[in-house]
Design a protein around this motif. Structure first.
Motif, PDB file in Angstrom:
ATOM      1  N   LEU A   1      38.488 -27.829 168.634  1.00 43.98           N
ATOM      2  CA  LEU A   1      37.703 -28.149 169.824  1.00 43.98           C
ATOM      3  C   LEU A   1      37.559 -29.660 169.988  1.00 43.98           C
ATOM      4  O   LEU A   1      37.698 -30.190 171.101  1.00 43.98           O
ATOM      5  N   ALA A   2      37.269 -30.349 168.902  1.00 43.68           N
ATOM      6  CA  ALA A   2      37.110 -31.796 168.970  1.00 43.68           C
ATOM      7  C   ALA A   2      38.432 -32.481 169.310  1.00 43.68           C
ATOM      8  O   ALA A   2      38.465 -33.439 170.090  1.00 43.68           O
ATOM      9  N   ARG A   3      39.513 -31.993 168.757  1.00 42.32           N
ATOM     10  CA  ARG A   3      40.830 -32.559 169.049  1.00 42.32           C
ATOM     11  C   ARG A   3      41.177 -32.383 170.530  1.00 42.32           C
ATOM     12  O   ARG A   3      41.724 -33.289 171.176  1.00 42.32           O
ATOM     13  N   TYR A   4      40.860 -31.205 171.067  1.00 41.78           N
ATOM     14  CA  TYR A   4      41.119 -30.931 172.477  1.00 41.78           C
ATOM     15  C   TYR A   4      40.296 -31.867 173.364  1.00 41.78           C
ATOM     16  O   TYR A   4      40.791 -32.400 174.368  1.00 41.78           O
ATOM     17  N   SER A   5      39.048 -32.084 172.989  1.00 42.86           N
ATOM     18  CA  SER A   5      38.200 -33.000 173.743  1.00 42.86           C
ATOM     19  C   SER A   5      38.731 -34.425 173.678  1.00 42.86           C
ATOM     20  O   SER A   5      38.721 -35.157 174.676  1.00 42.86           O
ATOM     21  N   LEU A   6      39.189 -34.835 172.501  1.00 47.13           N
ATOM     22  CA  LEU A   6      39.779 -36.162 172.374  1.00 47.13           C
ATOM     23  C   LEU A   6      40.997 -36.311 173.267  1.00 47.13           C
ATOM     24  O   LEU A   6      41.185 -37.351 173.920  1.00 47.13           O
ATOM     25  N   ALA A   7      41.824 -35.292 173.301  1.00 44.07           N
ATOM     26  CA  ALA A   7      43.025 -35.344 174.140  1.00 44.07           C
ATOM     27  C   ALA A   7      42.661 -35.528 175.602  1.00 44.07           C
ATOM     28  O   ALA A   7      43.279 -36.326 176.326  1.00 44.07           O
ATOM     29  N   GLN A   8      41.656 -34.798 176.062  1.00 42.71           N
ATOM     30  CA  GLN A   8      41.241 -34.927 177.457  1.00 42.71           C
ATOM     31  C   GLN A   8      40.631 -36.294 177.727  1.00 42.71           C
ATOM     32  O   GLN A   8      40.818 -36.869 178.801  1.00 42.71           O
ATOM     33  N   LEU A   9      39.889 -36.812 176.750  1.00 42.15           N
ATOM     34  CA  LEU A   9      39.319 -38.144 176.897  1.00 42.15           C
ATOM     35  C   LEU A   9      40.423 -39.195 176.996  1.00 42.15           C
ATOM     36  O   LEU A   9      40.393 -40.065 177.886  1.00 42.15           O
ATOM     37  N   TYR A  10      41.406 -39.118 176.105  1.00 47.14           N
ATOM     38  CA  TYR A  10      42.490 -40.086 176.132  1.00 47.14           C
ATOM     39  C   TYR A  10      43.297 -39.980 177.431  1.00 47.14           C
ATOM     40  O   TYR A  10      43.739 -40.995 177.976  1.00 47.14           O
ATOM     41  N   SER A  11      43.470 -38.773 177.905  1.00 50.69           N
ATOM     42  CA  SER A  11      44.177 -38.592 179.177  1.00 50.69           C
ATOM     43  C   SER A  11      43.419 -39.277 180.307  1.00 50.69           C
ATOM     44  O   SER A  11      44.018 -39.958 181.157  1.00 50.69           O
ATOM     45  N   LYS A  12      42.116 -39.114 180.327  1.00 51.91           N
ATOM     46  CA  LYS A  12      41.289 -39.745 181.355  1.00 51.91           C
ATOM     47  C   LYS A  12      41.367 -41.260 181.273  1.00 51.91           C
ATOM     48  O   LYS A  12      41.288 -41.963 182.296  1.00 51.91           O
ATOM     49  N   GLN A  13      41.528 -41.779 180.059  1.00 53.33           N
ATOM     50  CA  GLN A  13      41.591 -43.227 179.850  1.00 53.33           C
ATOM     51  C   GLN A  13      43.018 -43.767 179.959  1.00 53.33           C
ATOM     52  O   GLN A  13      43.265 -44.923 179.625  1.00 53.33           O
ATOM     53  N   ASN A  14      43.941 -42.926 180.408  1.00 49.37           N
ATOM     54  CA  ASN A  14      45.351 -43.316 180.549  1.00 49.37           C
ATOM     55  C   ASN A  14      45.984 -43.687 179.210  1.00 49.37           C
ATOM     56  O   ASN A  14      46.864 -44.562 179.139  1.00 49.37           O
ATOM     57  N   LYS A  15      45.542 -43.025 178.166  1.00 55.01           N
ATOM     58  CA  LYS A  15      46.137 -43.192 176.837  1.00 55.01           C
ATOM     59  C   LYS A  15      46.990 -41.958 176.543  1.00 55.01           C
ATOM     60  O   LYS A  15      46.698 -41.159 175.655  1.00 55.01           O
ATOM     61  N   ALA A  16      48.048 -41.822 177.328  1.00 52.96           N
ATOM     62  CA  ALA A  16      48.862 -40.611 177.260  1.00 52.96           C
ATOM     63  C   ALA A  16      49.470 -40.354 175.884  1.00 52.96           C
ATOM     64  O   ALA A  16      49.505 -39.203 175.441  1.00 52.96           O
ATOM     65  N   PRO A  17      49.981 -41.357 175.180  1.00 51.14           N
ATOM     66  CA  PRO A  17      50.576 -41.068 173.862  1.00 51.14           C
ATOM     67  C   PRO A  17      49.592 -40.438 172.881  1.00 51.14           C
ATOM     68  O   PRO A  17      49.946 -39.504 172.153  1.00 51.14           O
ATOM     69  N   GLN A  18      48.349 -40.940 172.871  1.00 51.57           N
ATOM     70  CA  GLN A  18      47.351 -40.367 171.972  1.00 51.57           C
ATOM     71  C   GLN A  18      46.997 -38.939 172.388  1.00 51.57           C
ATOM     72  O   GLN A  18      46.864 -38.051 171.538  1.00 51.57           O
ATOM     73  N   ALA A  19      46.846 -38.720 173.692  1.00 49.19           N
ATOM     74  CA  ALA A  19      46.552 -37.371 174.177  1.00 49.19           C
ATOM     75  C   ALA A  19      47.687 -36.415 173.836  1.00 49.19           C
ATOM     76  O   ALA A  19      47.456 -35.286 173.377  1.00 49.19           O
ATOM     77  N   GLU A  20      48.895 -36.863 174.055  1.00 50.09           N
ATOM     78  CA  GLU A  20      50.064 -36.016 173.772  1.00 50.09           C
ATOM     79  C   GLU A  20      50.131 -35.629 172.301  1.00 50.09           C
ATOM     80  O   GLU A  20      50.428 -34.473 171.960  1.00 50.09           O
ATOM     81  N   GLN A  21      49.849 -36.576 171.427  1.00 49.37           N
ATOM     82  CA  GLN A  21      49.892 -36.287 169.992  1.00 49.37           C
ATOM     83  C   GLN A  21      48.924 -35.168 169.621  1.00 49.37           C
ATOM     84  O   GLN A  21      49.294 -34.234 168.890  1.00 49.37           O
ATOM     85  N   HIS A  22      47.698 -35.246 170.114  1.00 45.71           N
ATOM     86  CA  HIS A  22      46.710 -34.218 169.795  1.00 45.71           C
ATOM     87  C   HIS A  22      47.096 -32.866 170.392  1.00 45.71           C
ATOM     88  O   HIS A  22      46.944 -31.815 169.751  1.00 45.71           O
ATOM     89  N   LEU A  23      47.599 -32.871 171.596  1.00 46.80           N
ATOM     90  CA  LEU A  23      47.929 -31.610 172.259  1.00 46.80           C
ATOM     91  C   LEU A  23      49.138 -30.938 171.623  1.00 46.80           C
ATOM     92  O   LEU A  23      49.173 -29.703 171.510  1.00 46.80           O
ATOM     93  N   ARG A  24      50.106 -31.711 171.211  1.00 44.67           N
ATOM     94  CA  ARG A  24      51.253 -31.105 170.518  1.00 44.67           C
ATOM     95  C   ARG A  24      50.804 -30.470 169.200  1.00 44.67           C
ATOM     96  O   ARG A  24      51.306 -29.418 168.801  1.00 44.67           O
ATOM     97  N   TYR A  25      49.867 -31.106 168.529  1.00 44.23           N
ATOM     98  CA  TYR A  25      49.318 -30.510 167.306  1.00 44.23           C
ATOM     99  C   TYR A  25      48.662 -29.171 167.613  1.00 44.23           C
ATOM    100  O   TYR A  25      48.851 -28.190 166.873  1.00 44.23           O
ATOM    101  N   LEU A  26      47.898 -29.109 168.703  1.00 41.61           N
ATOM    102  CA  LEU A  26      47.207 -27.871 169.057  1.00 41.61           C
ATOM    103  C   LEU A  26      48.168 -26.783 169.499  1.00 41.61           C
ATOM    104  O   LEU A  26      47.921 -25.599 169.249  1.00 41.61           O
ATOM    105  N   VAL A  27      49.242 -27.159 170.156  1.00 42.98           N
ATOM    106  CA  VAL A  27      50.264 -26.168 170.523  1.00 42.98           C
ATOM    107  C   VAL A  27      50.838 -25.537 169.259  1.00 42.98           C
ATOM    108  O   VAL A  27      51.062 -24.321 169.198  1.00 42.98           O
ATOM    109  N   ASP A  28      51.065 -26.356 168.242  1.00 42.66           N
ATOM    110  CA  ASP A  28      51.640 -25.856 166.985  1.00 42.66           C
ATOM    111  C   ASP A  28      50.603 -25.204 166.077  1.00 42.66           C
ATOM    112  O   ASP A  28      50.978 -24.437 165.174  1.00 42.66           O
TER     113      ASP A  28
END
Length: 211
Positions: free
Chosen positions: A143-170
């Motif tokens: 849950l915290a990782r997902y929230s971080l990903a959304q936060l980074y996406s909002k802040q235009n930090k796509a690489p950080q968001a992508e890293q967390h989301l790929r982890y959650l997909v796996d």
């Protein structure tokens, strides 16, 4: 790939897309709160656990309280959002201080992060969520990782968001499904990797159509 149209179509046709209605995963937070009130798997039978349960119920009542005038015997109400936020942070901080290594403590970090994010205190929210990612159990960390990903996406930090989301997909969990992570991942990478985003979403759209 027309990112906005394509993603919106898939998002609105999948049942689990309700989790994307708010930028900072409040739906996921409410889901955890409901589980906690109902009695979750983190409960224990010893005396300390009973104390944690009481403290957790108190904190969750604050988190789920209404804001506005009036009173309701069945619902806690705060006159202002500021007072509600202060009560949330105080009650969960008390749990963290008394039981720092418990599941309830990491749940507290998660909800404090939600509160800070809603206040626009994104650095503070990031810090709380990162603690849960680093030290919390699998469900809370997801849950915290997902929230971080959304936060980074909002802040235009796509690489950080992508890293967390790929982890959650796996590494999906009961509270953050693979499909939810895939939808959010597609949103993040669509501007730079449209073909991959479409490849991720197309099976989900086909699945929703069959259902």
């Amino acid at each position: 790939l027309k990112h906005d149209v394509f993603v919106d179509e898939v998002t609105h046709t999948l049942d689990y897309a309700a989790s994307h209605k708010k930028q900072l995963t409040m739906y996921a937070g409410i889901a955890v709160a409901v589980l906690a009130v109902a009695g979750g798997w983190w409960w224990w039978s010893d005396k300390q656990s009973a104390e944690r349960q009481v403290a957790l119920q108190e904190a969750l009542q604050n988190q789920q309280a209404a804001v506005g005038p009036g009173s309701n015997p069945n619902l806690r109400i705060f006159p202002t959002q500021e007072l509600k936020d202060a009560a949330i942070v105080k009650s969960f901080s008390t749990i963290i201080a008394k039981y720092p290594s418990s599941d309830e403590a990491f749940m507290g970090h998660y909800f404090i992060g939600i509160t800070y994010a809603d206040q626009g205190k994104f650095a503070e929210a990031e810090k709380e969520w990162q603690i849960t990612v680093d030290k919390g159990s699998k469900e809370y960390a997801a849950l915290a990782r997902y929230s971080l990903a959304q936060l980074y996406s909002k802040q235009n930090k796509a690489p950080q968001a992508e890293q967390h989301l790929r982890y959650l997909v796996d590494n999906p969990t009961a509270l953050v499904s693979k499909e939810s992570a895939q939808i959010e991942l597609a949103k993040v990478i669509a501007p730079t990797k449209p073909d991959e985003a479409k490849k991720i979403l197309e099976p989900l759209r086909q699945m929703s159509t069959r259902n």
